[in-house]
Design an enzyme around this catalytic site. Structure first.
Site, PDB file in Angstrom:
ATOM      1  N   HIS A 187       0.527  -1.012  -0.290  1.00  0.00           N
ATOM      2  CA  HIS A 187       0.004   0.418   0.135  1.00  0.00           C
ATOM      3  C   HIS A 187       0.911   1.715  -0.201  1.00  0.00           C
ATOM      4  O   HIS A 187       1.052   1.611   1.494  1.00  0.00           O
ATOM      5  CB  HIS A 187      -0.459  -0.232   1.270  1.00  0.00           C
ATOM      6  CG  HIS A 187      -2.067   0.568   0.980  1.00  0.00           C
ATOM      7  ND1 HIS A 187      -3.258   0.449   1.280  1.00  0.00           N
ATOM      8  CD2 HIS A 187      -2.189   1.890   0.475  1.00  0.00           C
ATOM      9  CE1 HIS A 187      -4.092   1.377   1.572  1.00  0.00           C
ATOM     10  NE2 HIS A 187      -3.103   2.703   0.680  1.00  0.00           N
ATOM     11  N   LEU A 203       2.582   6.657  -4.370  1.00  0.00           N
ATOM     12  CA  LEU A 203       4.241   7.340  -5.131  1.00  0.00           C
ATOM     13  C   LEU A 203       3.754   8.450  -5.702  1.00  0.00           C
ATOM     14  O   LEU A 203       4.538   9.556  -6.164  1.00  0.00           O
ATOM     15  CB  LEU A 203       4.729   6.488  -6.096  1.00  0.00           C
ATOM     16  CG  LEU A 203       5.621   4.762  -5.111  1.00  0.00           C
ATOM     17  CD1 LEU A 203       5.702   3.893  -6.751  1.00  0.00           C
ATOM     18  CD2 LEU A 203       6.610   5.478  -4.302  1.00  0.00           C
ATOM     19  N   ARG A 204       2.485   8.891  -5.484  1.00  0.00           N
ATOM     20  CA  ARG A 204       1.530  10.323  -6.386  1.00  0.00           C
ATOM     21  C   ARG A 204       2.322  10.815  -7.930  1.00  0.00           C
ATOM     22  O   ARG A 204       0.934  11.494  -8.276  1.00  0.00           O
ATOM     23  CB  ARG A 204       2.303  10.994  -5.913  1.00  0.00           C
ATOM     24  CG  ARG A 204       1.692  11.422  -3.921  1.00  0.00           C
ATOM     25  CD  ARG A 204       0.684  11.454  -3.890  1.00  0.00           C
ATOM     26  NE  ARG A 204       0.124  10.903  -1.846  1.00  0.00           N
ATOM     27  CZ  ARG A 204      -0.736  10.984  -1.688  1.00  0.00           C
ATOM     28  NH1 ARG A 204      -2.088  10.056  -3.095  1.00  0.00           N
ATOM     29  NH2 ARG A 204      -0.936  10.924  -0.375  1.00  0.00           N
ATOM     30  N   HIS A 251      -6.109  -1.727   5.178  1.00  0.00           N
ATOM     31  CA  HIS A 251      -6.101  -0.842   6.460  1.00  0.00           C
ATOM     32  C   HIS A 251      -6.942  -0.753   6.886  1.00  0.00           C
ATOM     33  O   HIS A 251      -7.501   0.365   7.537  1.00  0.00           O
ATOM     34  CB  HIS A 251      -5.014   1.278   6.259  1.00  0.00           C
ATOM     35  CG  HIS A 251      -5.957   1.150   5.330  1.00  0.00           C
ATOM     36  ND1 HIS A 251      -8.073   1.682   5.222  1.00  0.00           N
ATOM     37  CD2 HIS A 251      -5.709   2.828   3.844  1.00  0.00           C
ATOM     38  CE1 HIS A 251      -8.317   2.339   3.760  1.00  0.00           C
ATOM     39  NE2 HIS A 251      -6.790   2.276   3.388  1.00  0.00           N
ATOM     40  N   ASN A 291      -6.925   8.714   7.113  1.00  0.00           N
ATOM     41  CA  ASN A 291      -7.663   7.806   6.858  1.00  0.00           C
ATOM     42  C   ASN A 291      -7.240   6.511   6.325  1.00  0.00           C
ATOM     43  O   ASN A 291      -7.180   6.654   5.658  1.00  0.00           O
ATOM     44  CB  ASN A 291      -8.230   8.610   5.316  1.00  0.00           C
ATOM     45  CG  ASN A 291     -10.394   8.781   5.847  1.00  0.00           C
ATOM     46  OD1 ASN A 291     -10.793   7.753   6.596  1.00  0.00           O
ATOM     47  ND2 ASN A 291     -10.611   8.591   4.650  1.00  0.00           N
ATOM     48  N   ASP A 348       0.589   2.383   3.956  1.00  0.00           N
ATOM     49  CA  ASP A 348      -0.434   4.016   3.490  1.00  0.00           C
ATOM     50  C   ASP A 348       0.587   4.827   3.870  1.00  0.00           C
ATOM     51  O   ASP A 348      -0.103   5.799   3.266  1.00  0.00           O
ATOM     52  CB  ASP A 348      -1.256   3.792   4.408  1.00  0.00           C
ATOM     53  CG  ASP A 348      -2.761   4.138   3.436  1.00  0.00           C
ATOM     54  OD1 ASP A 348      -2.516   4.874   2.570  1.00  0.00           O
ATOM     55  OD2 ASP A 348      -3.640   4.725   4.679  1.00  0.00           O
ATOM     56  N   HIS A 357       2.103  14.085   1.618  1.00  0.00           N
ATOM     57  CA  HIS A 357       1.737  15.061   1.129  1.00  0.00           C
ATOM     58  C   HIS A 357       2.998  16.835   1.971  1.00  0.00           C
ATOM     59  O   HIS A 357       4.034  16.620   1.942  1.00  0.00           O
ATOM     60  CB  HIS A 357       0.877  15.787   2.181  1.00  0.00           C
ATOM     61  CG  HIS A 357      -1.067  14.624   1.749  1.00  0.00           C
ATOM     62  ND1 HIS A 357      -1.535  14.494   1.011  1.00  0.00           N
ATOM     63  CD2 HIS A 357      -1.292  13.377   2.617  1.00  0.00           C
ATOM     64  CE1 HIS A 357      -2.747  13.752   0.511  1.00  0.00           C
ATOM     65  NE2 HIS A 357      -2.776  13.275   1.448  1.00  0.00           N
TER      66      HIS A 357
END
Lengths: 419, 337
Positions: free
Chosen positions: A50, A53-54, A221, A267, A294, A298
């Protein structure tokens, strides 16, 4: 040397990307690179189920290259790139783009495809076309597929493709507006909450859909005591259900939000003390199959917003092993912790041919060397990720990946990335 | 006055995560939560407020206590009374004031809150009075700046100066210097979404009052664990036993969010209607933080009765905020000067 077959004292010789010998007291050839593993554990490389990598779309937060480097530093040799990119990984073209970018990275970058077009939950993405490129796991992660009928059809359609569908379990209407776990702390802090039941409703629904369709379901998750109990019951029943938990959910609670530090916004949200205990118990009992990071980078400016406007997510690739070892050492032997971080996730993601061991002649040389007694303090400034949003800043951890070998190449040596 | 810089607004910072059983406590040199003050801190504010109420009665209601200090009001949510009250308080203390509101500012041009706040801080201001629609923003601002931060209302979370002025107003009315020991206070209405309620529960109970919350279940916080309150949904039963009835504003959109079937049904169950006015104890006090929805949470004729303290609340707001600014920035000047 620890792998799924047990543990023994041995040297490991690697050539041309493969393990060639596992024996005590091997004599290295004169031109060999020797990695010291004294007082360390040699294990199959870790596998993250999970990873965000954006790329494409949010390169300011992470790139495939930087995320993979962070993963290698954390002991991983394979990561599964989540599809909530911009555009979403919902087509052959985007799958190819991510695979191409991942080809030069320092870990394997496997791709998770979206279940629905644009992750919008309305119509099926081309699952068979993406599966033909090697995609073995599909999810709309970031949100759950809300429409039960559509999810049923996805499971039925995918059941012949040798893939697994994975769910971000969250009933969107019940969770709407929520910014943290609903409970004592959200009530005091005046922050809208996400009740545990928003997760559990969808866990329950997807277990039911697995029973209905016979298809495999992987639950992403899990964070609540109720979810763990549901999965435990599903496994007792013999259903084809697997589950993962994130490192932060096995040690942090919603009380961390008291100072409104957005590093603690995630989340599913950090839950209560009883939930944390249940997640740990679920990892120990086998109800939960894997620890998955996860990893959700950011940019700093995005996180420096009011709590209810900041995006949820935490980075985790470089801390997952150490957090797991630090938190679970009292409960689980290291082989069991590595099962959760390496061979079980490799099986779930369909990566067992190359990852997760066992470490034996002929196996791909994807390995990590772990120093179980190394203590270190988390400093986000030293992260290889392009982002800094860790909830573990300043925390003292025990256990660290010392070397990582990817396809026979020492990509991390003594905690330093080699490229 | 004793050294206003030390006690009681300063004290060791507590780690909020270390005490999950308590209210979050953070600040040293800021006023973010009523929990920062505790009983002694609230009483100190009350004591200093007495002096400033006296100043307010003078022909020229102004003292030089904060001459040379700059107080900036940073309001990222519509507000009239709180902003004016703070600005009036600062000017009566001879502080320089600047006013920054979100709609006219760089924030609406895409500048981040942190950049905006740090820019203001870099001008050398001494206090930032922060109102924001998101819970927690004053805590974040306090971590970014060197100025003192006063929470002027953050989302649903807290509004500490409102609670202080409410405490002061009750004390002024009942003439009790000792506090609110044993006083029965009912807080009625939308507690879930109310920063006024959260601060007042802390303040009233810190001073020894017995607080009862009266609300429909949909307008209560999801958990009241650790709240020093009794909960009821029977306003008729609570009213005769209450010394103070504190009505919260009902935002009419609560009905469109299906938290209530209708505003009419709220008023029937939880409004202080004319009929319910007859259930009030003889000397019961009626309070409201404003702005009032006459006819919704309070009948128009009750809002004007002599035991309604609504206008006293507003008047005392200025003196209380003078006391808070003075205690935080205290120049050491003589109040009588």
């Amino acid at each position: 040397m620890v792998d799924a077959t047990g543990q023994r004292r041995a040297d490991v010789a690697v050539a041309d990307g493969a393990v060639v010998a596992v024996e005590p007291e091997l004599e290295p050839s004169s031109d060999a690179v020797v990695l010291d593993a004294a007082r360390c554990v040699v294990a199959p490389g870790l596998v993250d189920l999970h990873t965000h990598l954006r790329e494409p779309g949010r390169e300011e937060a992470e790139r495939i290259e930087s995320g993979a480097r962070a993963a290698a530093l954390g002991g991983y040799t394979a990561v599964l790139a989540m599809p909530n990119t911009e555009p979403a990984i919902d087509s052959v073209a985007v799958v190819r783009q991510v695979l191409d970018l991942g080809a030069s990275a320092v870990t394997d970058v496997a791709v998770a495809g979206a279940i629905t077009v644009g992750r919008e939950g309305e119509r099926l993405a081309p699952l068979a076309e993406m599966a033909a490129l090697g995609v073995r796991l599909f999810t709309d992660d970031g949100s759950g597929v809300q429409d039960a009928r559509l999810m049923r059809r996805a499971l039925e359609y995918a059941s012949v493709l040798d893939v697994v569908l994975a769910q971000h379990c969250e009933e969107a209407r019940l969770a709407a507006g929520g910014q943290m776990h609903e409970g004592e702390w959200s009530s005091r802090l005046g922050v809208p909450g996400i009740p545990a039941e928003a997760e559990e409703l969808m866990v329950h629904r997807d277990i039911s859909l697995s029973r209905l369709t016979g298809a495999r379901v992987h639950l992403l998750h899990l964070s609540t005591a109720g979810s763990v109990a549901l999965v435990e019951a599903a496994k007792t029943e013999g259903l084809a259900v697997t589950a993962e938990a994130a490192p932060h959910h096995l040690c942090l609670t919603d009380a961390e939000v008291a100072g409104y530090d957005t590093a603690f916004k995630v989340n599913p949200p950090l839950r209560g003390t009883a939930d944390v205990a249940a997640v740990r118990a679920g990892l120990a009992s086998g109800a939960i199959d894997a620890i998955a990071t996860d990893h959700a980078p950011h940019a700093q400016e995005a996180k420096e917003a009011p709590f209810d406007q900041a995006p949820p997510g935490m980075i985790g690739l470089e801390t997952a092993l150490a957090v797991s070892m630090t938190e679970l050492a009292d409960q689980l032997p290291i082989a069991a912790i590595l099962a959760l971080l390496s061979w079980r996730p490799a099986q779930i993601a369909g990566l067992s041919a190359e990852h997760g061991g066992p470490v034996a002649p002929g196996a791909s040389a994807n390995l990590c060397v772990i120093d179980p007694s190394a203590t270190w303090v988390v400093d986000p400034a030293r992260s290889a990720s392009r982002s800094r949003n860790t909830p573990f800043t300043g925390r003292r951890l025990t256990g660290r990946a010392r070397h990582t070998v990817y396809r026979g190449e020492p990509v991390v040596v003594d905690g330093e990335a080699q490229r | 006055m004793s050294d206003p810089m030390s006690d009681p607004m300063s004290g060791p910072a507590a780690d909020p995560a270390a005490d999950p059983g308590g209210w979050p406590v953070t600040a040293t040199r800021h006023l973010l939560s009523i929990a920062d003050l505790g009983r002694d801190g609230i009483n100190e504010v009350m004591r200093v407020t007495d002096s400033f109420v006296e100043v307010g009665r003078r022909a020229i209601p102004k003292v030089p206590a904060l001459r040379g200090k700059t107080v900036v009001s940073l309001f990222c949510e519509d507000s009239t009374r709180t902003r004016l009250s703070f600005e009036t308080a600062a000017r009566r203390l001879s502080a320089d004031t600047m006013n920054f509101s979100a709609s006219s500012s760089s924030l609406s041009k895409g500048e981040s809150l942190r950049d905006t706040v740090e820019t203001i801080d870099a001008m050398g201001v001494h206090a930032l009075v922060v109102r924001h629609f998101s819970a927690g923003v004053p805590w974040q601002v306090a971590s970014w700046v060197s100025a003192a931060v006063v929470n002027a209302g953050d989302g649903w979370h807290e509004h500490p100066t409102q609670a202080l002025l409410d405490c002061y107003t009750i004390r002024e009315s009942i003439g009790a210097d000792a506090g609110l020991e044993g006083l029965r206070i009912a807080i009625v209405g939308d507690v879930k979404h109310s920063r006024v309620a959260r601060s007042n529960v802390l303040a009233f109970s810190a001073l020894g009052a017995e607080v009862t919350i009266v609300a429909p279940p949909t307008l209560l916080p999801p958990s009241l664990a650790g709240w020093p309150v009794v909960v009821s949904n029977d306003l008729d039963g609570v009213l005769p036993k209450s010394d103070v009835v504190y009505l919260l504003r009902l935002q009419t959109e609560r009905a469109t969010e299906s938290l209530l079937p209708s505003v009419r049904e709220y008023t029937a169950g939880y409004g202080l209607t004319r009929e319910r006015g007859a259930l009030l104890a003889e000397r019961a006090l009626v309070m409201h933080p404003g702005p009032m929805n006459r006819g919704v949470e309070i009948a128009a004729e009750l809002a004007g009765l002599p035991n309604s303290l609504v206008t006293r609340q507003v008047a005392n707001g200025v003196a209380v905020r003078m006391a808070v600014l003075y205690l935080l920035l205290g120049s050491g000047a003589d109040l009588g000067a």
